[in-house]
Design an enzyme around this catalytic site. Structure first.
Site, mmCIF file in Angstrom:
data_model
loop_
_atom_site.group_PDB
_atom_site.id
_atom_site.type_symbol
_atom_site.label_atom_id
_atom_site.label_comp_id
_atom_site.label_asym_id
_atom_site.label_seq_id
_atom_site.Cartn_x
_atom_site.Cartn_y
_atom_site.Cartn_z
ATOM 1 N N ILE A 83 0.852 -1.195 0.000
ATOM 2 C CA ILE A 83 0.000 0.000 0.000
ATOM 3 C C ILE A 83 0.884 1.240 0.000
ATOM 4 C CG2 ILE A 83 -1.836 1.231 1.224
ATOM 5 C CD1 ILE A 83 -2.690 -1.468 2.403
ATOM 6 N N THR A 87 4.151 3.080 2.853
ATOM 7 C CA THR A 87 5.591 2.922 2.699
ATOM 8 C C THR A 87 6.198 3.913 1.723
ATOM 9 O OG1 THR A 87 7.347 1.427 2.011
ATOM 10 C CG2 THR A 87 5.195 1.032 1.048
ATOM 11 N N HIS A 89 9.037 3.367 0.322
ATOM 12 C CA HIS A 89 9.706 2.627 -0.738
ATOM 13 C C HIS A 89 8.733 1.752 -1.540
ATOM 14 C CE1 HIS A 89 10.276 0.595 3.173
ATOM 15 N NE2 HIS A 89 10.093 -0.518 2.517
HETATM 16 N N1 INI Z 1 5.580 -5.287 3.090
HETATM 17 C C1 INI Z 1 4.424 -5.545 2.468
HETATM 18 O O1 INI Z 1 4.157 -6.708 2.127
HETATM 19 N N2 INI Z 1 3.545 -4.552 2.204
HETATM 20 C C2 INI Z 1 3.792 -3.245 2.572
HETATM 21 O O2 INI Z 1 2.934 -2.360 2.292
HETATM 22 C C3 INI Z 1 5.007 -2.963 3.243
HETATM 23 N N3 INI Z 1 5.291 -1.641 3.684
HETATM 24 O O3 INI Z 1 4.377 -0.804 3.740
HETATM 25 O O4 INI Z 1 6.402 -1.313 4.057
HETATM 26 C C4 INI Z 1 5.899 -4.027 3.490
HETATM 27 N N4 INI Z 1 7.078 -3.806 4.113
HETATM 28 C C5 INI Z 1 7.882 -4.844 4.671
HETATM 29 C C6 INI Z 1 8.853 -5.437 3.662
HETATM 30 O O5 INI Z 1 8.175 -6.207 2.683
HETATM 31 C C7 INI Z 1 9.872 -6.381 4.355
HETATM 32 O O6 INI Z 1 9.192 -7.415 4.996
HETATM 33 C C8 INI Z 1 10.736 -5.632 5.388
HETATM 34 O O7 INI Z 1 11.381 -4.526 4.798
HETATM 35 C C9 INI Z 1 11.809 -6.570 5.997
HETATM 36 O O8 INI Z 1 12.709 -7.078 5.004
#
Ligand code: INI
Length: 156
Positions: A83, A87, A89
């Site tokens: 979403i 985030t 990134h």
């Molecule tokens: N992971 C998601 O699956 N969806 C998201 O929206 C998200 N955001 O918002 O940050 C997200 N972040 C976690 C990322 O995928 C990793 O698990 C994390 O960075 C650890 O490696």
């Protein structure tokens, strides 16, 4: 007359792996329900469906790689939700994950379908997880059954 080779919608007898992230679990659980609903209604046995959970979408390609290497699955579905509002990134993550997933599918000769919601808001994600805009997990399951049955024919 030319020949046409195409898949069908019968999942009976095939083995499926589902890689799913825990991040946004509230939405992802609906995608999982949709995917399992489609697979079982298309003839797949519940015992032939294995669900592998990872922390977030970023980790999905790592799990898919190992799953494909085991050769235990005729097809793999990946499920998750990214979403933008949540985030910074978002763009990097969504592009990278999509690229990696498609590369893994091509390089492993195992079909992988893409059931990751990329949305602007939680509301938009909900609408793609079993409400107004269908269920992306269900759609990804439909694609994987078509690809798995196509691969079975192509490899004959
Ligand atoms: N992971 C998601 O699956 N969806 C998201 O929206 C998200 N955001 O918002 O940050 C997200 N972040 C976690 C990322 O995928 C990793 O698990 C994390 O960075 C650890 O490696």
């Amino acid at each position: 007359m030319y020949n046409v080779i195409e898949g069908n919608l019968s999942a009976a007898g095939f083995k499926f792996g589902i890689a799913i992230s825990r991040f946004n679990e509230f939405i992802n659980s609906k995608l999982l329900d949709g995917a399992v609903d489609y697979l079982t209604r298309s003839g797949a046995n519940e015992q032939d469906i294995t669900v592998v959970k990872v922390p977030g979408a970023f980790e999905l390609p790592m799990a898919i790689k190992i799953m494909a290497e085991t050769k235990k699955y005729d097809g793999i579905i990946c499920l998750g939700t990214l979403i933008r509002g949540e985030t910074n990134h978002f763009d990097l993550l969504s592009q990278q994950v999509a690229k990696m997933v498609s590369e893994l599918a091509v390089n492993s000769n195992t079909p992988v379908s893409y059931g990751i919601i990329t949305s602007e808001s939680i509301e938009q994600a909900i609408s793609r997880a079993g409400t107004k805009m269908g269920n992306k997990g269900f759609d990804a399951a439909m694609s994987i059954v078509e690809m798995v049955t196509l691969f079975a024919k192509l490899k004959k």
